[in-house]
Design an enzyme around this catalytic site. Structure first.
Site, PDB file in Angstrom:
ATOM      1  N   ASP A  13       0.856  -1.183   0.000  1.00 45.42           N
ATOM      2  CA  ASP A  13       0.000   0.000   0.000  1.00 45.42           C
ATOM      3  C   ASP A  13       0.897   1.239   0.000  1.00 45.42           C
ATOM      4  O   ASP A  13       1.670   1.456   0.935  1.00 45.42           O
ATOM      5  CB  ASP A  13      -0.895  -0.014   1.248  1.00 45.42           C
ATOM      6  CG  ASP A  13      -2.011   1.014   1.177  1.00 45.42           C
ATOM      7  OD1 ASP A  13      -2.162   1.656   0.128  1.00 45.42           O
ATOM      8  OD2 ASP A  13      -2.727   1.167   2.183  1.00 45.42           O
ATOM      9  N   ASP A  39      -2.776   2.545  -6.169  1.00 47.45           N
ATOM     10  CA  ASP A  39      -1.795   2.626  -5.089  1.00 47.45           C
ATOM     11  C   ASP A  39      -1.708   1.409  -4.179  1.00 47.45           C
ATOM     12  O   ASP A  39      -1.017   1.448  -3.166  1.00 47.45           O
ATOM     13  CB  ASP A  39      -2.059   3.869  -4.239  1.00 47.45           C
ATOM     14  CG  ASP A  39      -3.426   3.852  -3.582  1.00 47.45           C
ATOM     15  OD1 ASP A  39      -4.298   3.089  -4.025  1.00 47.45           O
ATOM     16  OD2 ASP A  39      -3.624   4.607  -2.610  1.00 47.45           O
ATOM     17  N   GLU A  40      -2.387   0.321  -4.525  1.00 43.07           N
ATOM     18  CA  GLU A  40      -2.259  -0.872  -3.689  1.00 43.07           C
ATOM     19  C   GLU A  40      -2.498  -2.142  -4.500  1.00 43.07           C
ATOM     20  O   GLU A  40      -3.195  -2.132  -5.510  1.00 43.07           O
ATOM     21  CB  GLU A  40      -3.216  -0.814  -2.494  1.00 43.07           C
ATOM     22  CG  GLU A  40      -4.679  -0.742  -2.853  1.00 43.07           C
ATOM     23  CD  GLU A  40      -5.582  -0.793  -1.628  1.00 43.07           C
ATOM     24  OE1 GLU A  40      -5.291  -1.564  -0.687  1.00 43.07           O
ATOM     25  OE2 GLU A  40      -6.595  -0.067  -1.622  1.00 43.07           O
TER      26      GLU A  40
END
Length: 366
Positions: free
Chosen positions: A14, A108-109
């Site tokens: 993350d 983003d993850e």
């Protein structure tokens, strides 16, 4: 029935305050300052906040006018989604150096299954550390990671040592970890459900574990089944490299609150048009139309209708959305409307799990 299910080595990576961190990366004068991506203007809503801003209580989905009251020095910056996508692709290329089993959740993850990996490294913890180091050296951003035997626990663990840290929950630590965990930290248990659990004396994983399957299903519906198993460390969802899209949606936030359904019809027409374009681009259709309504007091309401056939025609989507709008009286003036189409023709029927037990081996290099 299987006596034992395989133990997987799952990493959840993350990125730390991704949008805000990219803006600081590209604009060094913003480093160390409280910034918010989006949120400017009279009706702006924040997409992301730097850690410097979060110290003041500024967070994503917050109205910009409230954020500036919490942090008078807050700096608003515009979105640069093409840049975020470019950076995200760089990060994913690093992931693929270790495994092809990468399941992105957003820019983003992502989940990574490194049980069998390209480096031949038996330690998922060391792989996670190496990935985070490479992201920092090659991209210039920090990332946090959670490592454990399944996606659910890895997701929770990645939030433990943020920013720029990681946490491993080894197989023998899974049950004690979950039993001690505050119920509000369970991934998938939101504020409303947590409040309901508090009222029933459920404050920790141990409290949840003491409830029977019948009790949880009676009080929490289908989700009760999930809660019963995840608190026992059982979550058999595999990392899926090619995630199947579950829905398509579009929404609009209005410059002025709307108080009558009549004024909303034109807005719904534009939103339905955008949904139709996205359906066409993805070459999919769906059966369930959902109308999303956010009121001026920021409360959220959804109304859904499932049709007996797949649709992707704008007129049908719009007419269904109109029916949902008029389904019941509005609670307040409206600041946002959205339309989504789900139950898509891309979805596969879930596989039946033939066993709900799990045997955790204690000697396992993580």
């Amino acid at each position: 029935m299987r006596d034992e299910l395989p133990i997987r080595k799952i990493i959840h990576v993350d990125m730390d305050a991704f949008y805000a961190s990219v803006e600081q990366l590209d604009n060094p004068e913003l480093i160390g300052k409280p910034i918010a991506v989006g949120g400017g203007g009279k009706r702006g809503v924040i997409s992301a906040a730097s850690y410097e801003a979060r110290k003041f209580g500024v967070k994503s989905a917050m109205a910009g006018n409230l954020a500036i009251k919490l942090c008078p020095e807050l700096i608003f910056v515009n979105h640069h989604f093409e840049r975020y996508t470019e950076i995200s692709k760089q990060i994913r290329r690093i992931f693929y150096d270790y495994t092809d089993l990468v399941e992105p959740l957003s820019l983003d993850e992502a989940y990574l299954d490194v049980t069998e990996n390209k480096k031949g490294n038996p330690s998922a913890s060391l792989i996670a550390k190496e990935i985070r180091t490479r992201i920092f050296n090659e991209v210039g951003l920090t990332a946090s990671a959670g490592i454990s035997i399944n996606k659910f626990i890895a997701k929770i663990a990645s939030d433990y040592n943020k920013p720029n840290g990681q946490k491993t929950v080894n197989p023998e630590e899974v049950i004690p970890f979950l039993e001690a965990l505050e119920i509000r930290k369970f991934y998938g248990i939101g504020k409303v459900t947590a409040e309901k659990m508090y009222q029933k004396g459920i404050f920790t994983g141990l409290d949840l574990k003491q409830k029977s399957l019948d009790y949880l299903e009676k009080n929490f519906g289908k989700s009760g089944h999930l809660y019963y198993y995840i608190v026992r460390g059982i979550h058999n969802s595999e990392v899926k490299p090619n995630r199947i899209r579950k829905s398509l949606a579009a929404e609009r936030t209005f410059n002025e609150n709307l108080s009558s359904e009549i004024f909303m019809l034109e807005k719904l027409d534009h939103i339905a048009e955008e949904v139709t374009k996205r359906l066409s681009k993805s070459n999919v259709a769906g059966k369930t139309v959902t109308l999303k309504i956010k009121y001026s007091d920021f409360t959220l309401q959804t109304r859904s209708k499932t049709l007996p056939y797949y649709i992707k025609d704008k007129n049908i989507i719009l007419e269904t959305a109109k029916d949902l709008l008029y389904q019941e009286k509005l609670n307040n003036s409206v600041r946002l409307l959205g339309i989504s189409l789900s139950n898509l023709n891309t979805e596969n029927k879930p596989k039946k799990e033939d066993d709900k037990s799990v045997s955790v081996q204690l000697k396992f290099e993580f």
